[in-house]
Design a protein around this motif. Structure first.
Motif, PDB file in Angstrom:
ATOM      1  N   ILE A   1       0.844  -1.203   0.000  1.00  0.00           N
ATOM      2  CA  ILE A   1       0.000   0.000   0.000  1.00  0.00           C
ATOM      3  C   ILE A   1       0.879   1.253   0.000  1.00  0.00           C
ATOM      4  CG2 ILE A   1      -1.703   1.320   1.333  1.00  0.00           C
ATOM      5  CD1 ILE A   1      -2.703  -1.411   2.412  1.00  0.00           C
ATOM      6  N   TRP A   2       1.977   1.207   0.753  1.00  0.00           N
ATOM      7  CA  TRP A   2       2.933   2.318   0.808  1.00  0.00           C
ATOM      8  C   TRP A   2       3.469   2.614  -0.596  1.00  0.00           C
ATOM      9  CZ3 TRP A   2       8.068   3.002  -0.396  1.00  0.00           C
ATOM     10  CH2 TRP A   2       8.761   4.025   0.239  1.00  0.00           C
ATOM     11  N   SER A   3       3.845   1.576  -1.313  1.00  0.00           N
ATOM     12  CA  SER A   3       4.423   1.748  -2.654  1.00  0.00           C
ATOM     13  C   SER A   3       3.387   2.272  -3.648  1.00  0.00           C
ATOM     14  CB  SER A   3       5.000   0.421  -3.146  1.00  0.00           C
ATOM     15  OG  SER A   3       5.945  -0.087  -2.231  1.00  0.00           O
TER      16      SER A   3
ATOM     17  N   LEU B   1       1.522   6.808  -6.955  1.00  0.00           N
ATOM     18  CA  LEU B   1       0.339   7.364  -7.620  1.00  0.00           C
ATOM     19  C   LEU B   1       0.514   8.839  -7.997  1.00  0.00           C
ATOM     20  CD1 LEU B   1      -2.843   5.930  -5.842  1.00  0.00           C
ATOM     21  CD2 LEU B   1      -2.246   5.790  -8.270  1.00  0.00           C
ATOM     22  N   GLY B   2       1.310   9.556  -7.214  1.00  0.00           N
ATOM     23  CA  GLY B   2       1.510  10.979  -7.478  1.00  0.00           C
ATOM     24  C   GLY B   2       2.092  11.258  -8.854  1.00  0.00           C
TER      25      GLY B   2
ATOM     26  N   SER C   1      -4.026  10.455  -1.670  1.00  0.00           N
ATOM     27  CA  SER C   1      -3.007   9.402  -1.784  1.00  0.00           C
ATOM     28  C   SER C   1      -1.933   9.569  -0.712  1.00  0.00           C
ATOM     29  CB  SER C   1      -2.380   9.413  -3.177  1.00  0.00           C
ATOM     30  OG  SER C   1      -1.518  10.521  -3.357  1.00  0.00           O
ATOM     31  N   ARG C   2      -1.611  10.814  -0.365  1.00  0.00           N
ATOM     32  CA  ARG C   2      -0.598  11.061   0.677  1.00  0.00           C
ATOM     33  C   ARG C   2      -1.120  10.681   2.060  1.00  0.00           C
ATOM     34  NH1 ARG C   2       4.201  10.948  -0.861  1.00  0.00           N
ATOM     35  NH2 ARG C   2       4.981  12.447   0.664  1.00  0.00           N
ATOM     36  N   ALA C   3      -2.433  10.849   2.273  1.00  0.00           N
ATOM     37  CA  ALA C   3      -3.016  10.429   3.540  1.00  0.00           C
ATOM     38  C   ALA C   3      -2.937   8.906   3.692  1.00  0.00           C
ATOM     39  CB  ALA C   3      -4.472  10.895   3.629  1.00  0.00           C
ATOM     40  N   VAL C   4      -3.295   8.184   2.622  1.00  0.00           N
ATOM     41  CA  VAL C   4      -3.175   6.713   2.640  1.00  0.00           C
ATOM     42  C   VAL C   4      -1.712   6.311   2.838  1.00  0.00           C
ATOM     43  CG1 VAL C   4      -3.489   4.604   1.284  1.00  0.00           C
ATOM     44  CG2 VAL C   4      -5.208   6.437   1.189  1.00  0.00           C
TER      45      VAL C   4
ATOM     46  N   VAL D   1      10.324   7.058  -7.337  1.00  0.00           N
ATOM     47  CA  VAL D   1      11.252   6.430  -6.395  1.00  0.00           C
ATOM     48  C   VAL D   1      10.516   5.446  -5.481  1.00  0.00           C
ATOM     49  CG1 VAL D   1      12.933   6.879  -4.548  1.00  0.00           C
ATOM     50  CG2 VAL D   1      12.784   8.426  -6.504  1.00  0.00           C
ATOM     51  N   TYR D   2       9.225   5.691  -5.275  1.00  0.00           N
ATOM     52  CA  TYR D   2       8.453   4.800  -4.408  1.00  0.00           C
ATOM     53  C   TYR D   2       8.325   3.391  -4.990  1.00  0.00           C
ATOM     54  CZ  TYR D   2       7.180   8.974  -1.773  1.00  0.00           C
ATOM     55  OH  TYR D   2       7.225  10.116  -1.022  1.00  0.00           O
TER      56      TYR D   2
END
Length: 394
Positions: free
Chosen positions: A96-98, A103-104, A116-119, A180-181
């Motif tokens: 989920i982090w990746s 997504l950005g 997306s940043r909140a998740v 990078v994510y």
């Protein structure tokens, strides 16, 4: 002292293999990517979304919003992993982090980016807490001290590498740093192959099933130190760039290098934590670290040359690195095995609250008195805390 069983010997062998260590500390270093990757893109993001109402408020939230969600969800993560296990939450959270991080790159609506940043922040809370507790669960005694130091080194090293990489990519486009994510997927594969759910040794099994309640008051000094060091340490990335460019009239190009030097100092001193603990107690480590940080801010206040600022940044990095590793070591020493997740979750919450609160605390002081006076004030407060620590029994 009980002789190690065959199972404990096997676990010791597994937890010292190179690829296992890479998987473990890659997981713990993931969380530094949260703010570091996006920070160089902020000016370009601000320009891209300039037509959006209140863009001056919304764009910085892309950077700080994950910290808020980490602050709120870390205690929940701690309770969950104490109840259900570490890997059960670590592995899905890494995915989920990746996904939420990368997504950005494709999103072109600032509100969707903020969602997306909140998740991403929620996932970070679970990754950070699970991975840190795994380090404490795999190792004990001086071995744990050593590995906590390696964790600090991996975190600082990752910060320096990702800061450089993100700076290069942000020069191409504000979107590219989000890619990078994708590294998170690599870390997930490594973790899923090499990490395992640690078993509680038989001689501590009765502790793990104890109904002894979690007494937060025993941890308040540790939590306060975690909050305090983040408030003071984050003066470096939030205020020193202005000091270097506006007061010292140096080129903005050297700001990133300067911050990286502090991160390297942070990592190197963390790597030597186990050896330092041979000679110094936990209390003495706190005192030395606070002395280093207080001296750094005193140098910033008194001497206005770039080379002295570099010395101060090295002292600040060493002090911050020592306190954070020492804090984790102390926390895991006083927490019962079945309470480590909850204890670490609350610690993460306090630390990210310190990151978020640092500019909110320092900006009013700067507005009223000035930046140099802030450095002097921080030095006085840090040395006062040093005096308080010297009087307290640890």
């Amino acid at each position: 002292m009980n002789a190690p069983t065959k199972l404990e010997k096997k676990i010791h062998t597994l937890t010292h293999k190179p690829l296992f260590l890479v998987a473990l500390f890659a997981s713990t270093s993931m969380t530094v990517l949260g703010n570091v990757v996006i920070a160089p893109s902020l000016p370009a993001l601000n320009e891209h979304f300039a037509h959006i109402p209140h863009a001056d408020v919304l764009v910085p939230l892309i950077l700080t919003l994950p910290s808020l969600f980490v602050m709120f969800f870390s205690p929940i993560a701690g309770i969950a992993i104490d109840t259900f296990g570490k890997l059960r939450f670590l592995l899905p959270s890494m995915v989920i982090w990746s996904v939420s991080g990368v997504l950005g790159f494709w999103l072109d609506d600032i509100y969707y980016i903020l969602i997306s940043r909140a998740v991403f922040g929620i996932a970070t809370a679970f990754v950070m807490t699970s991975a840190s507790v795994l380090v404490a669960s795999y190792y004990t005694g001086s071995e744990r001290q050593k590995m906590l130091g390696v964790q600090g080194f991996a975190t600082a090293g990752g910060s320096a590498v990702f800061l450089s990489l993100a700076g290069y990519l942000s020069a191409l486009s504000w979107r590219y740093p989000f890619l990078v994510y994708f590294l998170g997927f690599v870390f997930f594969i490594l973790a899923s192959i090499y990490l395992f759910e640690p078993k509680t040794p038989k001689h501590t099994l009765h502790e793990s099933h104890s109904n002894e309640p979690f007494r937060i008051w025993a941890f308040i000094p540790v939590y306060f130190m975690g909050f305090f060091v983040m408030v003071t340490y984050f003066v470096s990335p939030t205020r020193l760039p202005f000091f270097i460019t506006q007061y010292l009239h140096e080129s903005p190009k050297i700001v990133g290098i300067s911050m990286a030097i502090s991160a390297v100092a942070f990592g190197i001193i963390a790597l030597f934590y186990e050896r330092i603990r041979i000679y110094l107690s936990i209390k003495q480590v706190y005192m030395v670290a606070l002395a280093a940080m207080g001296s750094a801010f005193l140098l910033f206040f008194a001497f206005h040359t770039y080379w002295v600022v570099l010395v101060g940044l090295i002292l600040l990095g060493c002090g911050g690195g020592l306190i954070l590793v020492n804090n984790n070591s102390y926390l895991f020493n006083i927490a019962k095995p079945h309470q480590r997740g909850k204890a670490m979750g609350i610690m993460s919450s306090f630390m990210f609250f310190g990151q978020f609160a640092s500019p909110l605390i320092t900006q009013p002081f700067i507005r009223t008195y000035g930046l140099l006076e802030l450095f002097l004030g921080l030095s006085v407060v840090i040395f006062a805390l040093l005096g308080a620590v010297s009087l307290r029994k640890i």
